[in-house]
Design an enzyme around this catalytic site. Sequence first.
Site, PDB file in Angstrom:
ATOM      1  N   HIS A 161       0.831  -1.207   0.000  1.00  0.00           N
ATOM      2  CA  HIS A 161       0.000   0.000   0.000  1.00  0.00           C
ATOM      3  C   HIS A 161       0.871   1.265   0.000  1.00  0.00           C
ATOM      4  O   HIS A 161       2.037   1.221   0.399  1.00  0.00           O
ATOM      5  CB  HIS A 161      -0.859   0.046   1.277  1.00  0.00           C
ATOM      6  CG  HIS A 161      -1.988  -0.924   1.324  1.00  0.00           C
ATOM      7  ND1 HIS A 161      -2.149  -1.824   2.356  1.00  0.00           N
ATOM      8  CD2 HIS A 161      -3.035  -1.129   0.492  1.00  0.00           C
ATOM      9  CE1 HIS A 161      -3.247  -2.539   2.150  1.00  0.00           C
ATOM     10  NE2 HIS A 161      -3.798  -2.144   1.024  1.00  0.00           N
ATOM     11  N   CYS A 248      -2.448   0.252  10.012  1.00  0.00           N
ATOM     12  CA  CYS A 248      -3.519  -0.632   9.518  1.00  0.00           C
ATOM     13  C   CYS A 248      -4.532  -1.029  10.585  1.00  0.00           C
ATOM     14  O   CYS A 248      -5.651  -1.396  10.258  1.00  0.00           O
ATOM     15  CB  CYS A 248      -2.927  -1.927   8.971  1.00  0.00           C
ATOM     16  SG  CYS A 248      -1.457  -1.712   8.030  1.00  0.00           S
TER      17      CYS A 248
HETATM   18  C1  CIR Z   1      -3.754  -7.777   3.267  1.00  0.00           C
HETATM   19  O1  CIR Z   1      -2.971  -8.237   2.455  1.00  0.00           O
HETATM   20  O2  CIR Z   1      -4.770  -7.187   2.926  1.00  0.00           O
HETATM   21  C2  CIR Z   1      -3.437  -7.943   4.738  1.00  0.00           C
HETATM   22  N1  CIR Z   1      -2.806  -9.211   4.952  1.00  0.00           N
HETATM   23  C3  CIR Z   1      -2.588  -6.812   5.239  1.00  0.00           C
HETATM   24  C4  CIR Z   1      -3.261  -5.474   5.161  1.00  0.00           C
HETATM   25  C5  CIR Z   1      -2.441  -4.384   5.741  1.00  0.00           C
HETATM   26  N2  CIR Z   1      -3.134  -3.153   5.687  1.00  0.00           N
HETATM   27  C6  CIR Z   1      -2.568  -1.986   5.464  1.00  0.00           C
HETATM   28  O3  CIR Z   1      -1.379  -1.904   5.167  1.00  0.00           O
HETATM   29  N3  CIR Z   1      -3.330  -0.923   5.490  1.00  0.00           N
END
Ligand code: CIR
Length: 256
Positions: A161, A248
């Site tokens: 991201h 997150c």
């Molecule tokens: C994903 O791949 O969606 C989750 N395992 C990790 C999401 C992390 N979120 C973020 O960086 N905002």
Amino acid sequence: MTRIAITREVSPAIARCELTHLERVAIDLAAARAEHEAYERCLTALGCAVQRLPSDPELPDAVFVEDTAVVFEELAVITRPGAVSRRAEVPAVAEALAPYRRTAWIESPGTLDGGDVLRIGTRVLVGRSARSNAAGVAQLRAILDGYGYSVEEVGVDGCLHLKTAVTAVAADLLLANRQWVAAEALAGFDVVDVDPSEPFGANALRVGDAVVYSTAFPRTRERLEARGLRVEGVEAGELAKAEGGVTCCSLIFDVV
Ligand code: CIR
């Protein structure tokens, strides 16, 4: 004024989380939950009223609430996450936000992950990642039209991201790994670079005057402290295995 932090308990299915840039390794659920609870205590100590949503065995990644909404003063944008497995996370977060904000929704074919949205004052930088597409960015721009924000698309390459690559650590100061974000995005900003040995160190969570930051990046932490920032360290190693960082795991906003 009350500062709310919405969080969500780590799912018992976290081992089945989405992974893009990392190899799958075992995640210790109890350790992940202990880290997450310490993170919540840190937010409480910084003045947030933590509202924790329950976990769900069908939603491995639900702890990463940041991706499901972007909260502005005027309204909350409920996202349509790029990973199909994550779309069912959205209703519970939308319901939790409804008492505080009018909601607007990203709709098909748009996709947007909150982790790709970095707000700096009235500038809203949106990462064009594998998760957030052009239709999602266009919808966000249309939703925010008339509120005085500028929505700018930013190239992201090599990480999940935009906020894996760059976050705001003060009103006018960014923390970045320039390897993963297009140079134009940083133009005009004062930037602290991550230490080269800590590529994942650009994800920091600003809460008031403090910066919540993983203890995994001591060298970059020194750089932040050298700029006069107050850094609150949290252990975040278990959820880092699920490709999540400190931004997150919460949605933080003020209610007057
Ligand atoms: C994903 O791949 O969606 C989750 N395992 C990790 C999401 C992390 N979120 C973020 O960086 N905002």
